[in-house]
Design an enzyme around this catalytic site. Sequence first.
Site, PDB file in Angstrom:
ATOM      1  N   THR A 155       0.824  -1.485   0.558  1.00 40.17           N
ATOM      2  CA  THR A 155      -0.052  -0.167   0.133  1.00 40.17           C
ATOM      3  C   THR A 155       1.288   1.591   0.517  1.00 40.17           C
ATOM      4  O   THR A 155       2.016   1.336   0.579  1.00 40.17           O
ATOM      5  CB  THR A 155      -0.995  -0.066   0.810  1.00 40.17           C
ATOM      6  N   ASP A 156       0.271   1.796  -0.970  1.00 42.89           N
ATOM      7  CA  ASP A 156       0.681   3.746  -0.384  1.00 42.89           C
ATOM      8  C   ASP A 156       0.918   4.281   1.312  1.00 42.89           C
ATOM      9  O   ASP A 156       2.087   4.912   0.970  1.00 42.89           O
ATOM     10  CB  ASP A 156       0.302   4.779  -1.460  1.00 42.89           C
ATOM     11  N   GLU A 157       0.334   3.943   1.586  1.00 40.17           N
ATOM     12  CA  GLU A 157       0.263   4.072   3.693  1.00 40.17           C
ATOM     13  C   GLU A 157       1.351   3.750   4.374  1.00 40.17           C
ATOM     14  O   GLU A 157       1.815   4.591   5.207  1.00 40.17           O
ATOM     15  CB  GLU A 157      -0.891   3.456   4.167  1.00 40.17           C
ATOM     16  N   TYR A 191      -1.644   0.044  11.325  1.00 40.46           N
ATOM     17  CA  TYR A 191      -2.167  -0.403   9.974  1.00 40.46           C
ATOM     18  C   TYR A 191      -0.657  -0.579   8.579  1.00 40.46           C
ATOM     19  O   TYR A 191      -0.200  -1.196   8.448  1.00 40.46           O
ATOM     20  CB  TYR A 191      -3.451  -0.497   9.170  1.00 40.46           C
ATOM     21  N   LYS A 202       2.444  -3.200   7.572  1.00 38.88           N
ATOM     22  CA  LYS A 202       2.771  -3.199   6.534  1.00 38.88           C
ATOM     23  C   LYS A 202       3.735  -2.496   5.677  1.00 38.88           C
ATOM     24  O   LYS A 202       4.505  -3.656   4.984  1.00 38.88           O
ATOM     25  CB  LYS A 202       1.332  -2.559   5.438  1.00 38.88           C
TER      26      LYS A 202
END
Length: 334
Positions: free
Chosen positions: A127-129, A151, A155
């Site tokens: 993810t970009d997060e 989260y 990741k």
Amino acid sequence: MRVLVTGGAGFIGSAFVRQLVRGAYPGLSASRVTVLDLLTYAGNLANLAEVAHHPRLRFVRGDICDVDLAAALARDADLVVHFAAESHVDRSIADSRDFVRTNVQGTQVLLDAALAAGTRRFVHVSTDEVYGSIERGSWAEDQPLAPNSPYAAAKAASDLLALAHHRTHGLDVRITRCSNNYGPYQHPEKVLPLFVSNLLDGLPVPLYGDGGNVREWLHVDDHCRAIALVATSGRPGRVYHVGGGAELSNRRLTERLLDLCGADASAVRRVADRKGHDRRYSLDSSRITRELGFVPRVPFERGLAETVAWYRENRAWWEPLKPGGRARALATGR
């Protein structure tokens, strides 16, 4: 090719599986597709109903942290596509334990299983997060990871474990990091289906803070097509960004959804902002375009309208997923 898809009953994983078994991805021909999913609240066999009886599809209910199960399935796979993850930011803020267990330990178990089994290829979906927040410009793949939510931190840890297995052991690992996905079969805890389902029921929608948090949107079918390209043509040890190019604030997204659902601004309820709420995400996706020829095919306005229409026509799918038939109190920018 024998393909193991973890989290294949979830939103993005099931979209990938549905297309894969239908032969939609040139160069990725699957002689057998095995879906491994624990069927937690976000996993739903209804997501696979369209292909449930396909002769090349096998479903296994199980935990990616189960060492023996992971080992057995890896021995029977040429390619692992790893979607399985806890992904809801608000839940991670309330309690991060499941996120560390699933996203970090589960990824470690799968990587070790693939290495021991001699699995040819491992695609890790991220993810970009993991990058945190960016005020202007866009992240390239070599940007340092700086996650803010539990989260995102889980990741990021799984990404680093995957890359370490490539660098230390030579495992063919390829990583994708995507922007916000939207499309059919997305659990109504996420902002877009939450808002759409609320509006269709005549309920208000909760908008965090000033609504100025900016996200980049990508249709799930485009995302899955990019993953298939990375699986077939990507480079080992490489990270690929998959952005949708449609960047807008949560406030602007809400305005579009109000219009598509026939509602007005009176349906919007401002709520206190989330802890550590990242202000803006933006990916530089030039690498996957340059190296693999990927460009998104679904224009945002068309995809958004089709997604709203799908939720309007498929109440039987989403209504049971909403607690008490009503909305959750919170929405996220994810």
